[in-house]
Every structure is written in C-alpha cells, then in structure tokens.
Design an enzyme around this catalytic site. Structure first.
Site, PDB file in Angstrom:
ATOM      1  N   HIS A 308       1.612   2.793  -6.469  1.00  0.00           N
ATOM      2  CA  HIS A 308       2.900   3.428  -6.725  1.00  0.00           C
ATOM      3  C   HIS A 308       2.668   4.887  -7.079  1.00  0.00           C
ATOM      4  O   HIS A 308       1.675   5.210  -7.730  1.00  0.00           O
ATOM      5  CB  HIS A 308       3.624   2.723  -7.880  1.00  0.00           C
ATOM      6  CG  HIS A 308       5.074   3.057  -7.930  1.00  0.00           C
ATOM      7  ND1 HIS A 308       5.550   4.168  -8.573  1.00  0.00           N
ATOM      8  CD2 HIS A 308       6.140   2.437  -7.377  1.00  0.00           C
ATOM      9  CE1 HIS A 308       6.850   4.216  -8.406  1.00  0.00           C
ATOM     10  NE2 HIS A 308       7.239   3.184  -7.704  1.00  0.00           N
ATOM     11  N   ASP A 366       7.478  -4.817  -5.041  1.00  0.00           N
ATOM     12  CA  ASP A 366       7.651  -5.470  -3.748  1.00  0.00           C
ATOM     13  C   ASP A 366       6.608  -6.530  -3.447  1.00  0.00           C
ATOM     14  O   ASP A 366       6.742  -7.273  -2.481  1.00  0.00           O
ATOM     15  CB  ASP A 366       7.635  -4.416  -2.620  1.00  0.00           C
ATOM     16  CG  ASP A 366       8.906  -3.612  -2.628  1.00  0.00           C
ATOM     17  OD1 ASP A 366       9.941  -4.178  -2.987  1.00  0.00           O
ATOM     18  OD2 ASP A 366       8.846  -2.411  -2.305  1.00  0.00           O
TER      19      ASP A 366
HETATM   20  N1  CMC Z   1      -3.786   0.254  -0.274  1.00  0.00           N
HETATM   21  C1  CMC Z   1      -4.950   0.908  -0.167  1.00  0.00           C
HETATM   22  N2  CMC Z   1      -5.164   2.148  -0.630  1.00  0.00           N
HETATM   23  C2  CMC Z   1      -4.142   2.761  -1.230  1.00  0.00           C
HETATM   24  C3  CMC Z   1      -2.886   2.139  -1.373  1.00  0.00           C
HETATM   25  C4  CMC Z   1      -2.728   0.834  -0.879  1.00  0.00           C
HETATM   26  N3  CMC Z   1      -1.583   0.179  -0.995  1.00  0.00           N
HETATM   27  N4  CMC Z   1      -2.059   2.984  -2.022  1.00  0.00           N
HETATM   28  C5  CMC Z   1      -2.746   4.104  -2.242  1.00  0.00           C
HETATM   29  N5  CMC Z   1      -4.017   3.968  -1.778  1.00  0.00           N
HETATM   30  C6  CMC Z   1      -5.099   4.939  -1.886  1.00  0.00           C
HETATM   31  C7  CMC Z   1      -4.997   6.010  -0.796  1.00  0.00           C
HETATM   32  O1  CMC Z   1      -5.715   5.653   0.345  1.00  0.00           O
HETATM   33  C8  CMC Z   1      -5.590   7.199  -1.514  1.00  0.00           C
HETATM   34  O2  CMC Z   1      -6.968   7.058  -1.514  1.00  0.00           O
HETATM   35  P1  CMC Z   1      -7.953   8.358  -1.550  1.00  0.00           P
HETATM   36  O3  CMC Z   1      -7.588   9.145  -2.778  1.00  0.00           O
HETATM   37  O4  CMC Z   1      -9.327   7.768  -1.623  1.00  0.00           O
HETATM   38  O5  CMC Z   1      -7.693   9.115  -0.279  1.00  0.00           O
HETATM   39  C9  CMC Z   1      -5.115   7.036  -2.956  1.00  0.00           C
HETATM   40  O6  CMC Z   1      -4.919   5.623  -3.130  1.00  0.00           O
HETATM   41  C10 CMC Z   1      -3.799   7.750  -3.263  1.00  0.00           C
HETATM   42  O7  CMC Z   1      -2.863   7.401  -2.251  1.00  0.00           O
HETATM   43  P2  CMC Z   1      -1.545   8.223  -1.962  1.00  0.00           P
HETATM   44  O8  CMC Z   1      -0.973   7.765  -0.677  1.00  0.00           O
HETATM   45  O9  CMC Z   1      -1.839   9.686  -2.129  1.00  0.00           O
HETATM   46  O10 CMC Z   1      -0.667   7.763  -3.198  1.00  0.00           O
HETATM   47  P3  CMC Z   1       0.869   7.984  -3.312  1.00  0.00           P
HETATM   48  O11 CMC Z   1       1.175   8.044  -4.749  1.00  0.00           O
HETATM   49  O12 CMC Z   1       1.294   9.119  -2.468  1.00  0.00           O
HETATM   50  O13 CMC Z   1       1.449   6.642  -2.616  1.00  0.00           O
HETATM   51  C11 CMC Z   1       2.499   4.590  -2.207  1.00  0.00           C
HETATM   52  C12 CMC Z   1       2.200   5.688  -3.250  1.00  0.00           C
HETATM   53  C13 CMC Z   1       3.447   3.572  -2.813  1.00  0.00           C
HETATM   54  C14 CMC Z   1       3.196   5.225  -0.983  1.00  0.00           C
HETATM   55  C15 CMC Z   1       1.167   3.937  -1.777  1.00  0.00           C
HETATM   56  O14 CMC Z   1       0.528   3.376  -2.895  1.00  0.00           O
HETATM   57  C16 CMC Z   1       1.372   2.867  -0.678  1.00  0.00           C
HETATM   58  O15 CMC Z   1       1.398   3.231   0.503  1.00  0.00           O
HETATM   59  N6  CMC Z   1       1.504   1.570  -1.073  1.00  0.00           N
HETATM   60  C17 CMC Z   1       1.778   0.519  -0.109  1.00  0.00           C
HETATM   61  C18 CMC Z   1       3.249   0.495   0.230  1.00  0.00           C
HETATM   62  C19 CMC Z   1       4.097  -0.066  -0.883  1.00  0.00           C
HETATM   63  O16 CMC Z   1       3.795  -1.107  -1.451  1.00  0.00           O
HETATM   64  N7  CMC Z   1       5.205   0.616  -1.181  1.00  0.00           N
HETATM   65  C20 CMC Z   1       6.185   0.177  -2.189  1.00  0.00           C
HETATM   66  C21 CMC Z   1       6.228   1.103  -3.358  1.00  0.00           C
HETATM   67  S1  CMC Z   1       7.163   0.439  -4.743  1.00  0.00           S
HETATM   68  C22 CMC Z   1       8.765   0.216  -4.175  1.00  0.00           C
HETATM   69  C23 CMC Z   1       9.393   1.418  -3.597  1.00  0.00           C
HETATM   70  O17 CMC Z   1       9.105   2.554  -3.929  1.00  0.00           O
HETATM   71  O18 CMC Z   1      10.281   1.224  -2.788  1.00  0.00           O
END
Ligand code: CMC
Length: 431
Positions: A308, A366
């Site tokens: 998140h 989720d």
């Molecule tokens: N699986 C694997 N690696 C992950 C994941 C994941 N679900 N989420 C983040 N990472 C890693 C990413 O690869 C990155 O690694 P590195 O620093 O080594 O390059 C690091 O963690 C930071 O990722 P980010 O994309 O910069 O983090 P963010 O804060 O921008 O993303 C997120 C947040 C929710 C988009 C992401 O965690 C994600 O894609 N999760 C899966 C989708 C999901 O479950 N979304 C629902 C969110 S909660 C409900 C809502 O908001 O609607």
C-alpha cells in the site's frame, strides 16, 4: 508549540526562501510551496504524489506507520464493531455521528431515492451483453447529469445535498442493473423497506420467477465491508474526483471519473485481481514458485492484495476483514473454503519472506474482501463495483468538502518538459 519552519537554500546564490508549514490536527505538516516558482523559479517534482498533499481535509486520517485509520476522528475498528454503513456514511458526510432523529431522517432520504429514471435504466439495453459492470457504471453515472438537472449547480449547498443523497441512494441500483445486464436477467427494482445492503443483494439476486429472501448474515457482512471502504483520504480515485470536480464540472461527471480510476488493478481492481491470482496459483504447493516470480522484477508480476502506498506496517481494514472472513465463511457453511486456506497460507509465507519484510509489504484490504464477496455469491467482475458503491460516500464527501471551500482552485499540476528543444517546421517535401 512554535509552528515548524523550513527554508530552502539556493546553493549557487546562497539565497534563502522560507517555506511556511501547513499543520493539521494529526500527522505530518505539509510545506506550502505555492510561491516557490515565483520566488525561486523552480517547481517541486513528485510524480505519483508520493510526498505531496493536494489539499487539506477533515474527513479521514491515516497513519501508515502505525496502521491507524480514523473516519472523522473515530477509529475504524470501533466503527466496524459498533456502527453501520449508513451511520458511517452520515458521519463521513456531516462530520459528526448523528442523533437518533438525524439518522432516521438521513436513512429515510437514502431509502426513498433508490429508483433511477426509466430512460437511464434503458441505457443498459445499449451495452453489449458481456460489458464489464465497471464500464457500464462509468457510462451510466456519467450520464446522470442529463437526467437530474436540479443538482448540477455545485455552488448551491441545497443542490449539493440533494446530489449527495441521490448519488449514494442510486449507486447500488446502478451496480445491480449492471450485474443483471451481464447475466442476462431482468432488472429488479429497489425495495425501499430493506436496508442499504439488503436492498443491493435483493436487486442483484432476486428474480421474478421465484421468491428471494435476503440472508441477514450476507447483508451484515456486506455492511461491514462497505463501512470499511467508505473513504480512504486522497487515494487515486478520490483525487480523480477532486481534480475533475475542481474544474466545476457537474458532480455526476466527477463521480464517473472516480469510478473509472477505481477500476485499475493497482487500486480498486485489486480485489478482482486477487481472486484471479489465487485461481492461477491453484494450490498451496505452488505458492513458493509463484512468490519467486513475484520477486523477479522482470516478471512484471505483483502479489495482488499486498502493499500500500501509505500503510507500511499493516492495513487495519485488512485485519478486520480477515476476522470477518472467518466468521462469514463459517456462518455461511463455507468453512473449508479452499481459497481462504490458500490465501492464509500465501499470507503466512509472504509475511515471513525477506523480500516482503524488507519492502514493508503487508496484506491490504483487497486481499480478503474478494473471498468474502465470493462466499456471498458475488461474481468476480462485481467485486470492484461493490467497492465503487461503498466508496461513493467518500467521493461525494470529498467533492462536497472541496465545493464548500472558498479557497479551492482548479487542480493543475506542472511538469518537467523533456521533449525536443524549440525547432523550426520543415516542409513535407524536405523531410
Ligand atoms: N508485490 C511485489 N512487489 C511489490 C508489491 C507487490 N504487491 N507492491 C510493491 N512492491 C515492491 C515494488 O516492486 C518496489 O520494489 P523496489 O523498491 O525493489 O523497486 C517497492 O515494493 C515499492 O513499490 P511501489 O510500486 O513504488 O509502491 P507504491 O507505494 O507506489 O505502490 C501499490 C502501492 C498498492 C500500487 C503496490 O503495492 C501494488 O501494486 N500492490 C498490488 C496491487 C494492490 O493490491 N492494490 C490495492 C491497494 S489497497 C486498495 C486500494 O487502494 O484500492
């Protein structure tokens, strides 16, 4: 306590620019950089708004490090235990818990605005039979201003209030109509004697051919899920509603923009993606191989329902839903649901894995919500529409807050331009 003060020094000239801090009730202050370009000739650069407050708001507070979520100051755990979706909707919209009379009046108003214009209902006839319900919802909500002209003047507080009630009351009817279209069943009109979630279940699952009794366990589970999803400060869809709304567009158009943004798998589409992912993993023995793929950056695969932007410890909603999941599956006689078993094992393995620990990745709301939806008989492509129904409250409240703010201005980010330098046009014959 003195106001925190910050300044920025231009290392070339030594010139100092003071940046005032905007402090709220809780959480980190925001540095006011609005005059930065005027004073220093530079912009701030923050793609994805990882460190940027786009507004101040009194609705929801999140402490991502401590796993705290407050709606109007009330911890979400207390609300989930003691309140109801409709009471939380009132709280989020009005800022205070209602008295018994206020709740009755509000509930009555929502109950009695559930029908949609017949011409709007016929819109569904025009969609292809296998249209995704989110696509239909985006289109139909975007068309609402064509039917409800009396609520398009966003400057009028009375019109705003009617819009708010209308939007919250009608969104389940629209979601259920999208469901019926997808399954080729006749539209079921709302029943105003039922509570919010029972009515939604009725509109989705009742058919003219036989009687339908709403299962109170299912309605209660949905009520808790909806309560947890009502608002979540400046997430992508809420920010989209605010950005669209800041232009002065009609409120239905702003909500339609929010629905479109919610659909993405990184946001509200994640609950659908989690179920698909669990289906692909198939069994506990395949978890390690799947996690290896997730950890491989080149695979482009993420563990859906994990991570998140704000929660870097745990998502308090996920904890509540996890408990609910057990209760619901047990009470609906689905105790040995294999998906839950698989999800729990996946959670356990991921939480003890160095990659997920180091990246501070925890299950989000989720991860478990889809399992409950599935147990309630809701098909996968309706998971995100369910989220949209609940989040409508937050979208509406944020839009209302922005509209009532005399200092609000159109949202218009800047950019760092990386394209070609100025150049002269070359006639076609010379290219
Ligand atoms: N699986 C694997 N690696 C992950 C994941 C994941 N679900 N989420 C983040 N990472 C890693 C990413 O690869 C990155 O690694 P590195 O620093 O080594 O390059 C690091 O963690 C930071 O990722 P980010 O994309 O910069 O983090 P963010 O804060 O921008 O993303 C997120 C947040 C929710 C988009 C992401 O965690 C994600 O894609 N999760 C899966 C989708 C999901 O479950 N979304 C629902 C969110 S909660 C409900 C809502 O908001 O609607």
């Amino acid at each position: 306590m003195a106001e925190p003060s910050y300044s920025l020094v231009n290392n070339s000239t030594g010139e100092k620019i003071d940046l005032p801090a905007v402090t709220g009730t809780l959480g980190a202050p925001g540095l006011d950089v609005r005059q930065l370009y005027r004073d220093a000739g530079v912009f701030t650069y923050d793609p994805g708004f990882k460190a940027t407050c786009s507004c101040s708001s009194a609705i929801t507070f999140i402490d991502g490090e401590k796993g705290v979520l407050l709606f109007r100051g009330y911890p979400v755990e207390q609300l989930a235990e003691k309140s109801s979706f409709i009471e939380v909707a009132y709280l989020i919209l009005h800022g205070e818990l209602p008295t018994a009379t206020q709740l009755e009046v509000f509930d009555h108003s929502i109950h009695t605005h559930t029908m949609i214009n017949e011409a709007l209902r016929r819109f569904f006839d025009g969609f292809h039979y296998d249209a995704h319900p989110m696509a239909m919802m985006t289109g139909v909500v975007g068309s609402m201003s064509a039917f409800y002209h009396d609520t398009t003047n966003s400057k009028d507080p009375k019109q705003r209030e009617i819009f708010a009630h209308r939007m919250i009351a009608k969104i389940p009817t629209i979601a259920a109509a999208a469901y019926k279209k997808y399954f080729g069943q006749p539209f079921v009109y709302p029943r105003n004697d039922l509570d919010y979630c029972s009515n939604l279940l009725h509109m989705m699952f009742a058919v003219p051919a036989e009687p339908y009794e709403v299962d109170p366990v299912a309605a209660k589970a949905l009520d808790i899920l909806f309560m947890l999803h009502t608002d979540h400060e400046q997430n992508a869809s809420t920010s989209t509603v605010r950005l669209a709304g800041s232009t002065g567009c009609n409120p239905y158009a702003a909500i339609a923009a929010g629905i479109a943004a919610l659909w993405g798998p990184a946001h509200g589409g994640a609950n659908e993606a989690v179920l698909k992912m669990l289906g692909e993993i198939g069994s506990v023995k395949n978890i390690p191989a799947f996690l290896d793929k997730v950890k491989d950056k080149n695979s482009g695969i993420r563990l859906m329902g994990f991570g998140h932007r704000v929660y870097k410890n745990f998502d308090p909603r996920a904890r509540i839903i996890r408990d609910q999941c057990h209760k619901v599956l047990e009470r609906l006689g689905d105790k040995n649901d294999q998906l839950l078993e698989l999800a729990m094992k996946l959670e356990e393995i991921a939480l003890s894995d160095d990659y997920f620990v180091a990246h501070k990745l925890y299950p989000n709301v989720d991860f478990y919500s889809g399992i409950i939806y599935k147990a309630l008989g809701i098909p996968t492509n309706m998971f995100t529409p369910m989220f949209a129904v609940a989040r409508t409250v937050g979208w509406v409240a944020n839009w209302m807050e922005m509209m009532a703010d005399p200092t609000a201005v159109i949202g218009r980010p800047r950019q760092v331009y990386t394209g070609a330098d100025t150049r002269n046009y070359i006639p076609l014959a010379k290219r």
